[in-house]
Every structure is written in structure tokens, then in C-alpha cells.
Scaffold this motif. Structure first.
Motif, PDB file in Angstrom:
ATOM      1  N   LEU A 153       0.879  -1.172   0.000  1.00  0.00           N
ATOM      2  CA  LEU A 153       0.000   0.000   0.000  1.00  0.00           C
ATOM      3  C   LEU A 153       0.911   1.214   0.000  1.00  0.00           C
ATOM      4  O   LEU A 153       1.861   1.281   0.787  1.00  0.00           O
ATOM      5  N   ASP A 154       0.639   2.167  -0.905  1.00  0.00           N
ATOM      6  CA  ASP A 154       1.514   3.331  -1.063  1.00  0.00           C
ATOM      7  C   ASP A 154       0.695   4.611  -0.893  1.00  0.00           C
ATOM      8  O   ASP A 154      -0.382   4.750  -1.499  1.00  0.00           O
ATOM      9  N   LEU A 155       1.178   5.519  -0.068  1.00  0.00           N
ATOM     10  CA  LEU A 155       0.526   6.832   0.096  1.00  0.00           C
ATOM     11  C   LEU A 155       1.557   7.930  -0.125  1.00  0.00           C
ATOM     12  O   LEU A 155       2.681   7.837   0.399  1.00  0.00           O
ATOM     13  N   ASP A 156       1.163   8.946  -0.885  1.00  0.00           N
ATOM     14  CA  ASP A 156       2.031  10.100  -1.139  1.00  0.00           C
ATOM     15  C   ASP A 156       1.390  11.359  -0.573  1.00  0.00           C
ATOM     16  O   ASP A 156       0.161  11.460  -0.470  1.00  0.00           O
ATOM     17  N   SER A 157       2.238  12.339  -0.272  1.00  0.00           N
ATOM     18  CA  SER A 157       1.741  13.638   0.163  1.00  0.00           C
ATOM     19  C   SER A 157       2.604  14.736  -0.441  1.00  0.00           C
ATOM     20  O   SER A 157       3.800  14.538  -0.680  1.00  0.00           O
ATOM     21  N   THR A 158       2.012  15.889  -0.655  1.00  0.00           N
ATOM     22  CA  THR A 158       2.797  17.039  -1.114  1.00  0.00           C
ATOM     23  C   THR A 158       3.506  17.704   0.076  1.00  0.00           C
ATOM     24  O   THR A 158       4.361  18.556  -0.115  1.00  0.00           O
ATOM     25  N   THR A 159       3.136  17.309   1.292  1.00  0.00           N
ATOM     26  CA  THR A 159       3.717  17.903   2.501  1.00  0.00           C
ATOM     27  C   THR A 159       4.952  17.125   2.948  1.00  0.00           C
ATOM     28  O   THR A 159       4.860  15.900   3.148  1.00  0.00           O
ATOM     29  N   ILE A 160       6.057  17.804   3.101  1.00  0.00           N
ATOM     30  CA  ILE A 160       7.270  17.146   3.610  1.00  0.00           C
ATOM     31  C   ILE A 160       7.024  16.681   5.045  1.00  0.00           C
ATOM     32  O   ILE A 160       6.421  17.396   5.845  1.00  0.00           O
TER      33      ILE A 160
END
Ligand code: SME
Length: 186
Positions: A153-160
């Protein structure tokens, strides 16, 4: 109390010191926020899965639940293991790369090591695969059927620095609930 000078011409009132009781209460409520959210997601996931055992349909709804419920997430979805590579599964977000070899990218490394990986800044992760240039941080959680690796399962965010140990714990619990429900995984 004297004001704190921020910039020439602008002032901000210095923060007042809270009583230790207030500070403790504030800290507790902040620390509990994510665990509470993940606990509610477990309940929602169980309700989505109830009576349905189509793996792809359930994975699609699971990714939609995460994408719509977790703040500051711009991609949420699955890669499933086929031979020696991960192949794109149900997801929410921008179109993504379809095949990731084991050991490549954050997903391939998490799958190869069979461990959850939190990447606070993807630009500092050697070999990171940039599917969405807007992504700045990422978490990848492996899925197991017993000892067998099913995928990630992969989750990305624009927030560092978006993801932390509480996310890792909450997401691991969710994938465990998800896989336990799927009786006929091939
Ligand atoms: N960034 C991932 C690739 C998948 S996308 O983020 C959806 C990686 O490095 O494995």
C-alpha cells in the motif's frame, strides 16, 4: 507582557504561558488525533468490506476511503506482486507508473525488505520513482497473507514529513484488517 517583533512594522502578541494541566491536555489531544482517525477508518473499512469478497473491488474502495479521509494525501493505492515486480492495482490520484521491480523505488525497497518505509522527503531517497512531481513525502506498507508478500500500500503527500509512526501503525492495522477479510486471495 511585551509583544514579540516579527518584521519591521508588524507585531505579534507573545504567546501566554499555559498552565501545565492545559499543556498536558493539548498534547494529549494532538497525540490522539491520528490514532482516533485510524480507529474510525477501521470501522469504516469493515463496513465497506462487509458481505463483499471481490479483492479488486475491495482494494478500490479501501484506496478511496484512505484518499478521501486522510488529510494531505495526493495518492493512495496498491501495487501487487507478480513474479519479481510490483504491478499497479486500484488507486486514487494521478495516473502512476505501472511496473516497479523489487528493490527499486520506495515501493520496491519496502517490498524487498518486507517492511514499512516512511520517507519524510522523497527527493532525498536514492532511486525514488517520481510518478507525481507534486509528491514530497511517502509511506509504503507491505501486505502479507501469512508469510506471503502480496504487494504494498503506497501513500504520497505534497507535505514534507507528512507521515509518522502513528500513520505506520494505523495503516498496518488497516491492511491487516483488509487482508484478513479476503478469504480467497490467489
Ligand atoms: N514513488 C513510488 C512510486 C509509486 S508512486 O508514488 C504512486 C516509489 O518510489 O516506489
Amino acid at each position: 507582557m511585551s509583544p514579540v517583533t516579527l518584521k519591521k512594522g508588524k507585531t505579534k502578541k507573545a504567546p501566554t504561558r499555559k498552565s501545565s494541566k492545559t499543556r498536558r491536555a493539548a498534547a494529549t489531544s494532538t497525540n490522539n488525533e491520528k490514532p482516533k482517525l485510524y480507529a474510525s477508518l477501521v470501522v469504516q473499512l469493515l463496513s465497506l468490506l462487509k458481505g463483499e469478497h471481490d479483492f479488486i473491488a475491495n482494494a478500490a474502495n479501501f484506496s478511496a476511503l484512505l484518499f478521501s479521509s486522510l488529510p494531505n494525501v495526493n495518492w493512495a493505492g496498491f501495487y501487487f506482486l507478480q513474479d519479481d515486480e510490483l504491478v499497479l492495482g486500484p488507486f486514487q490520484g494521478n495516473p502512476a507508473c505501472v511496473r516497479i521491480p523489487l528493490g527499486k523505488g520506495v515501493c520496491g525497497v519496502a517490498a524487498e525488505r518486507c517492511e514499512t518505509i516512511i520517507v519524510p522527503n522523497v527527493h532525498e531517497f536514492p532511486g525514488h520513482i517520481a510518478c507525481d512531481v507534486a509528491s514530497n513525502s511517502e509511506i509504503v506498507v507491505p501486505l502479507f497473507d501469512g508469510e506471503r508478500l502480496l504487494g504494498v500500500l503506497d501513500l504520497d503527500s505534497t507535505t514534507i514529513g507528512r507521515f509518522d509512526d502513528q500513520d505506520a501503525e494505523g495503516l498496518n492495522e488497516l491492511v491487516t484488517v483488509f487482508v484478513a477479510h479476503e478469504e480467497h486471495i490467489e
